[in-house]
Design a protein around this motif. Structure first.
Motif, short mmCIF file in Angstrom:
data_model
loop_
_atom_site.label_atom_id
_atom_site.label_comp_id
_atom_site.label_asym_id
_atom_site.label_seq_id
_atom_site.Cartn_x
_atom_site.Cartn_y
_atom_site.Cartn_z
N TYR A 39 0.83 -1.21 0.00
CA TYR A 39 0.00 0.00 0.00
C TYR A 39 0.87 1.26 0.00
O TYR A 39 0.55 2.25 -0.66
CB TYR A 39 -0.92 -0.01 1.22
N GLY A 40 1.97 1.20 0.74
CA GLY A 40 2.87 2.34 0.76
C GLY A 40 3.41 2.65 -0.63
O GLY A 40 3.49 3.82 -1.04
N MET A 41 3.78 1.63 -1.40
CA MET A 41 4.26 1.85 -2.77
C MET A 41 3.13 2.29 -3.68
O MET A 41 3.33 3.07 -4.61
CB MET A 41 4.94 0.58 -3.29
N ALA A 61 -4.40 2.13 -8.94
CA ALA A 61 -5.55 2.50 -9.76
C ALA A 61 -6.84 2.57 -8.95
O ALA A 61 -7.78 3.28 -9.32
CB ALA A 61 -5.71 1.50 -10.92
N LEU A 62 -6.88 1.83 -7.84
CA LEU A 62 -8.08 1.81 -6.99
C LEU A 62 -8.12 2.96 -5.99
O LEU A 62 -9.18 3.23 -5.40
CB LEU A 62 -8.15 0.48 -6.23
N LEU A 63 -7.01 3.64 -5.78
CA LEU A 63 -6.95 4.68 -4.76
C LEU A 63 -7.96 5.82 -4.98
O LEU A 63 -8.48 6.35 -3.99
CB LEU A 63 -5.53 5.24 -4.67
N PRO A 64 -8.24 6.23 -6.22
CA PRO A 64 -9.24 7.28 -6.39
C PRO A 64 -10.63 6.89 -5.89
O PRO A 64 -11.45 7.76 -5.57
CB PRO A 64 -9.26 7.53 -7.91
N ILE A 65 -10.91 5.58 -5.82
CA ILE A 65 -12.21 5.12 -5.32
C ILE A 65 -12.28 5.33 -3.81
O ILE A 65 -13.25 5.87 -3.28
CB ILE A 65 -12.43 3.64 -5.66
N ALA A 66 -11.23 4.88 -3.12
CA ALA A 66 -11.17 5.05 -1.66
C ALA A 66 -9.75 4.73 -1.20
O ALA A 66 -9.07 3.87 -1.76
CB ALA A 66 -12.17 4.13 -0.96
N ARG A 67 -9.32 5.42 -0.18
CA ARG A 67 -8.02 5.13 0.40
C ARG A 67 -8.10 3.84 1.23
O ARG A 67 -9.17 3.46 1.70
CB ARG A 67 -7.58 6.28 1.31
N GLY A 68 -6.95 3.22 1.41
CA GLY A 68 -6.90 2.04 2.27
C GLY A 68 -7.10 0.74 1.53
O GLY A 68 -7.19 0.69 0.30
N PRO A 69 -7.18 -0.36 2.27
CA PRO A 69 -7.26 -1.69 1.67
C PRO A 69 -8.65 -2.08 1.19
O PRO A 69 -8.80 -3.11 0.53
CB PRO A 69 -6.80 -2.60 2.82
N GLY A 70 -9.68 -1.30 1.52
CA GLY A 70 -11.04 -1.69 1.20
C GLY A 70 -11.28 -2.05 -0.26
O GLY A 70 -11.84 -3.12 -0.56
N PRO A 71 -10.91 -1.17 -1.21
CA PRO A 71 -11.15 -1.51 -2.62
C PRO A 71 -10.46 -2.80 -3.07
O PRO A 71 -11.02 -3.58 -3.84
CB PRO A 71 -10.60 -0.30 -3.37
N MET A 72 -9.24 -3.04 -2.56
CA MET A 72 -8.55 -4.27 -2.93
C MET A 72 -9.25 -5.48 -2.33
O MET A 72 -9.35 -6.54 -2.97
CB MET A 72 -7.09 -4.22 -2.49
N LEU A 73 -9.73 -5.35 -1.09
CA LEU A 73 -10.50 -6.43 -0.49
C LEU A 73 -11.74 -6.72 -1.34
O LEU A 73 -12.07 -7.89 -1.58
CB LEU A 73 -10.93 -6.05 0.93
N ALA A 74 -12.41 -5.68 -1.81
CA ALA A 74 -13.60 -5.87 -2.64
C ALA A 74 -13.26 -6.59 -3.94
O ALA A 74 -14.01 -7.47 -4.39
CB ALA A 74 -14.25 -4.51 -2.93
N VAL A 75 -12.13 -6.25 -4.54
CA VAL A 75 -11.73 -6.90 -5.80
C VAL A 75 -11.47 -8.38 -5.58
O VAL A 75 -11.95 -9.23 -6.35
CB VAL A 75 -10.50 -6.20 -6.40
N GLN A 76 -10.68 -8.71 -4.56
CA GLN A 76 -10.34 -10.12 -4.37
C GLN A 76 -11.57 -10.93 -3.97
O GLN A 76 -11.70 -12.10 -4.39
CB GLN A 76 -9.20 -10.29 -3.37
N LEU A 77 -12.49 -10.35 -3.21
CA LEU A 77 -13.71 -11.07 -2.86
C LEU A 77 -14.65 -11.18 -4.06
O LEU A 77 -15.33 -12.20 -4.23
CB LEU A 77 -14.42 -10.37 -1.70
N ALA A 78 -14.69 -10.15 -4.90
CA ALA A 78 -15.52 -10.21 -6.10
C ALA A 78 -15.03 -11.32 -7.04
O ALA A 78 -15.83 -12.03 -7.64
CB ALA A 78 -15.50 -8.87 -6.82
N LEU A 79 -13.71 -11.47 -7.14
CA LEU A 79 -13.16 -12.55 -7.96
C LEU A 79 -13.51 -13.91 -7.36
O LEU A 79 -13.90 -14.83 -8.08
CB LEU A 79 -11.65 -12.39 -8.08
N LEU A 80 -13.36 -14.05 -6.05
CA LEU A 80 -13.64 -15.33 -5.40
C LEU A 80 -15.11 -15.72 -5.58
O LEU A 80 -15.41 -16.81 -6.08
CB LEU A 80 -13.31 -15.25 -3.91
N PHE A 81 -16.01 -14.83 -5.20
CA PHE A 81 -17.43 -15.16 -5.29
C PHE A 81 -17.90 -15.18 -6.75
O PHE A 81 -18.82 -15.93 -7.10
CB PHE A 81 -18.26 -14.18 -4.46
N GLY A 82 -17.26 -14.36 -7.59
CA GLY A 82 -17.58 -14.43 -9.02
C GLY A 82 -17.21 -15.77 -9.60
O GLY A 82 -17.94 -16.33 -10.44
#
Length: 457
Positions: A39-41, A61-82
């Motif tokens: 996240y720092g990088m 690329a996800l940072l403009p949506i929201a700061r922090g790990p939330g958007p990445m968590l959403a992506v990896q869960l969307a892939l899993l459940f998808g």
């Protein structure tokens, strides 16, 4: 609405609800040390290749949506459940309604759910490969093309991911590329070449600085060869009696004693060995291969000892730990607050982790058993099992640590393979001898594992 449509809608709603509940329960995601550095990088500055640069670029690329790990968590869960949704859809369209419900239930298996609550490259990779599996099952041209892209993406996330991706990438090509033995061999070699070269090509395109991360494997293996042979396998170091020093540092569990982040780093460490290679002007890879060739038995003993701990076969009982119970300290203050659902998932995972379901070797045996059933089971079962087996067994060679998260894909893929194969067997009614042969590896591993835990305490 007919009964079948109502059931299908209910199934889709259940998966969507499970995704939402999982995301909300772990939001914004468990941040480990690895995630904090990535996240720092992602927030700016230079990118190195110690962690997957492609994941860092995605996070940026996800940072403009929201700061922090939330958007990445959403992506990896969307892939899993998808991925699970695609498999459920495939089973439903095959008229295998019971299998569809079983695959939906598999998405709620607590051990993967608990691991998926952390933002990790292993989770992102597993989700991408699972989606690719579902798209391959779909079989249409556009779906197979998207599967190939997802598999190449997944291959950039872990240095050993090519083993999980290879069977699926071959299957993602058209029948024309696989309809003869010669074409199958060519397609397999071409797929392997693509998967192995995609990471360095992507890293170069991103402009990631080389960190020498590959030296962690080399240092760990040289430490193992030194320990089991009693002969110094390291490049010349300004250390008196490297064999004795290494004996106090080496552990077949993981390479961390040679790193710089532990409390008491080994004098024979990552930095010292890297400097020695530069000073001697020798290739780390050439030196590594030469030492393995000179001490093959010591190398084999080291790799087997590590794989045993990594796969958890002949080991003592230990308290289960899936992901850190609390996030690692990070300067950003991101941490999921305590909530009842998250606590229930973690508790269920901890209870299951006291069973063979926590042993990667058990899932590897399940995958091997499915493959032993041969053409008695459907191609999807064999494909998922082959991916699980190759990836899980690959840790015999490609591994430096023993966290359960490394086997996330092995667990998911073997579970899917077992569910599909079980439904296939119910329909096919194969010979009893073949079923016994398939069950034998699982029974053997279970017995050996329990004996070890009773013996070793």
């Amino acid at each position: 609405m007919t009964g079948a449509r109502r059931s299908g809608a209910l199934l889709a709603l259940a998966l969507a609800a499970a995704f939402a509940i999982e995301a909300a329960s772990y939001w914004p995601g468990v941040m480990t040390w690895d995630a904090a550095r990535e996240y720092g990088m992602a927030r700016g500055g230079a990118i190195d290749d110690w962690h997957p640069p492609v994941m860092i670029v995605l996070w940026r690329a996800l940072l403009p949506i929201a700061r922090g790990p939330g958007p990445m968590l959403a992506v990896q869960l969307a892939l899993l459940f998808g991925g699970f949704a695609l498999l459920v859809r495939w089973a439903w369209h095959q008229g295998r309604r019971g299998l569809a419900w079983a695959l939906a239930a598999a998405a709620l298996f607590p051990i993967p759910l608990a691991i998926e609550g952390a933002v990790l490259k292993d989770c992102l990779m597993a989700g991408a490969v699972l989606c690719a599996l579902g798209l391959v099952a779909d079989g249409r041209g556009g779906a197979r093309l998207l599967a190939r892209l997802l598999l190449l993406f997944a291959a950039t996330l872990r240095f050993n991911a090519f083993l999980a991706c290879l069977p699926l990438l071959v299957a993602a090509f058209g029948q024309k590329e696989r309809d003869t033995r010669r074409r199958l061999v060519v397609t397999t070699f071409a797929s392997a070449f693509l998967l192995v070269t995609i990471t360095p090509l992507a890293n170069r395109a991103i402009g990631a600085t080389r960190s020498g991360v590959e030296l962690s494997q080399i240092v760990f293996d040289l430490g193992g060869v030194t320990y089991y042979s009693g002969v110094d396998a390291f490049p010349p170091l300004p250390i008196h009696d490297p064999v004795a020093v290494n004996a106090h540092c080496y552990s077949p569990e993981l390479w961390d004693p040679y790193s710089w982040w532990v409390d008491a780093p080994c004098p024979i460490g990552f930095v010292a060995v890297r400097e020695a290679f530069a000073r001697e002007r020798v290739s780390p890879y050439g030196w590594w291969i030469n030492q393995i060739a000179r001490h093959p038995l010591a190398y084999a003993e080291h790799r087997l000892a590590h794989f045993n701990r990594n796969a958890r076969l002949w080991v003592a009982s230990r308290p289960p730990q899936l992901v850190p119970p609390h996030p690692d300290p990070n300067p950003y203050g991101f941490a999921p607050p305590h909530n009842a659902v998250r606590a229930a998932i973690d508790r269920a995972a901890e209870l299951l982790a006291r069973t063979p379901l926590d042993w990667p070797i058990w899932w590897i045996a399940v995958a091997g058993g499915v493959l032993l059933l041969g053409r008695t089971v459907s191609p999807l079962a064999r494909l998922s099992a082959a991916s699980a087996l190759l990836y899980g067994a690959g840790y015999l060679v490609f591994s430096v640590a023993s966290d359960l998260r490394y086997h996330l894909w092995t667990i998911i893929a073997a579970l899917v393979a077992a569910l599909v194969a079980g439904e296939d067997l119910r329909r096919a009614r194969p010979r009893r001898a073949r079923v016994i042969l398939a069950i034998a590896p699982v029974v053997a591993v279970t017995l050996i594992g329990f004996v070890a835990r009773l013996t070793l305490g």
